[in-house]
Design a protein around this motif. Structure first.
Motif, short mmCIF file in Angstrom:
data_model
loop_
_atom_site.label_atom_id
_atom_site.label_comp_id
_atom_site.label_asym_id
_atom_site.label_seq_id
_atom_site.Cartn_x
_atom_site.Cartn_y
_atom_site.Cartn_z
N ALA A 133 15.88 -11.19 -11.73
CA ALA A 133 16.90 -10.13 -11.76
C ALA A 133 16.68 -9.06 -10.71
CB ALA A 133 16.93 -9.50 -13.15
N SER A 134 15.45 -8.89 -10.25
CA SER A 134 15.15 -7.82 -9.29
C SER A 134 15.43 -8.22 -7.85
CB SER A 134 13.68 -7.40 -9.42
OG SER A 134 12.82 -8.50 -9.24
N ARG A 157 8.04 -8.30 -7.46
CA ARG A 157 7.17 -8.13 -8.63
C ARG A 157 6.61 -6.72 -8.73
NH1 ARG A 157 4.73 -13.08 -6.30
NH2 ARG A 157 5.94 -14.85 -7.11
N LEU A 158 6.82 -5.89 -7.72
CA LEU A 158 6.33 -4.51 -7.78
C LEU A 158 7.13 -3.73 -8.82
CD1 LEU A 158 5.98 -3.87 -3.95
CD2 LEU A 158 4.12 -4.23 -5.58
N PRO A 159 6.49 -2.87 -9.57
CA PRO A 159 7.20 -2.16 -10.65
C PRO A 159 8.31 -1.27 -10.10
CG PRO A 159 5.00 -1.22 -10.28
CD PRO A 159 5.06 -2.49 -9.51
N SER A 163 14.77 0.50 -3.75
CA SER A 163 15.28 -0.71 -3.09
C SER A 163 14.43 -1.04 -1.87
CB SER A 163 16.74 -0.51 -2.65
OG SER A 163 17.59 -0.38 -3.77
N LEU A 164 14.19 -2.33 -1.67
CA LEU A 164 13.49 -2.83 -0.49
C LEU A 164 14.39 -3.86 0.17
CD1 LEU A 164 11.31 -2.57 -3.05
CD2 LEU A 164 9.70 -3.09 -1.24
N ALA A 190 0.82 -1.22 0.00
CA ALA A 190 0.00 0.00 0.00
C ALA A 190 0.85 1.26 0.00
CB ALA A 190 -0.93 0.00 1.21
N LEU A 191 2.01 1.21 0.65
CA LEU A 191 2.87 2.39 0.77
C LEU A 191 4.06 2.32 -0.18
CD1 LEU A 191 2.86 2.65 4.66
CD2 LEU A 191 1.49 3.98 3.05
N TYR A 192 3.96 1.46 -1.18
CA TYR A 192 5.12 1.21 -2.04
C TYR A 192 5.54 2.44 -2.83
CZ TYR A 192 8.03 -0.46 -5.82
OH TYR A 192 9.06 -0.62 -6.71
#
Length: 244
Positions: free
Chosen positions: A62-63, A35-37, A18-19, A12-14
């Motif tokens: 890759a992400s 998978r988040l853009p 980097s995460l 929701a807060l994306y």
């Protein structure tokens, strides 16, 4: 109202960037976050057996960057202890701060030396979110990320349990408060400040890995965000009532 769990909060807060997934285990959060853009996930998992399974689950993505290290407040090596209850390894309890001694013949521990690094050593400039589940070592993880938190101001989810580290449910929020962060938990559809946690009724559980009894409710998921993002949190999760 849908439950506010780690994935829902972070999604929701994306914000692209980097995460960091601390205690990635088999990738329960690593995979959907990747998978988040525009996302790049740094997944830390120091337990060798779990890291091997994580590597298989995330192969070719890759992400995702996989790191077989623990995060802490100083570089070096520490002992990671995994309890074994009647011959069954309890990987979800693997801890850098607990030794699992004194619980009787049913419980033993496997120990392995693991490398420890600080998050600050990565010099990230685009960190937007963190999940921290370090079985009692959350305070050290954040101490080693202090400069990054001040620079990047990510939102965070944290699993804090007194059974893993006595005092963690007040020490970690106090550390974050000094960095101008809000730390809350959700109960009955409302944000509550971490200071409202009643440990006697909301977080009673044994530190013995063979004892699964716990209070009802058992509150251990905490959510933290920079104070300057308070309005955004309310906008993105409008069904959660304001803090008491």
């Amino acid at each position: 109202m849908g439950a506010v769990d780690e994935l829902r909060f972070l999604t929701a807060l994306y914000r692209p960037g980097s995460l960091v997934d601390v205690g990635a285990h088999e990738g329960l959060l690593t995979l959907p976050l990747s998978r988040l853009p525009g996302a790049r996930v740094l997944a830390f998992e120091p337990l060798p057996a779990a890291f091997a399974r994580l590597s298989v689950a995330c192969a070719g993505i890759a992400s995702i960057e996989l790191l077989p290290q623990a995060l802490g407040d100083a570089p070096g090596q520490l002992t990671l202890s995994t309890p074994v209850v009647e011959g069954v390894r309890q990987e979800q309890w693997a801890s850098l701060v607990k030794k699992f001694a004194g619980f009787g013949p049913r419980v033993s521990a496997e120990k392995v030396q693991v490398p420890v690094v600080t998050l600050d050593s990565f010099a990230l400039h685009d960190l937007t979110a963190m999940k921290v589940d370090a079985e009692g070592a959350e305070y050290e993880v954040l101490r080693g990320a202090r400069d990054t938190l001040l620079r990047c101001r990510p939102v965070m989810t944290l699993e804090l349990e007194e059974r893993h580290r006595e005092g963690s449910t007040w020490a970690v929020p106090a550390f974050l408060d000094a960095l101008d962060y809000v730390t809350c938990f959700v109960l009955e559809g409302r944000w509550w400040p971490a200071s409202a946690l009643d440990r006697a009724t909301m977080q009673q559980a044994s530190s013995d890995p063979s004892d699964y009894a716990a209070s009802n409710p058992y509150v251990f998921n905490f959510f933290a965000w920079p104070r300057e993002l308070d309005t955004m949190v309310r906008h993105c999760l409008p069904e959660i009532k304001a803090r008491a």
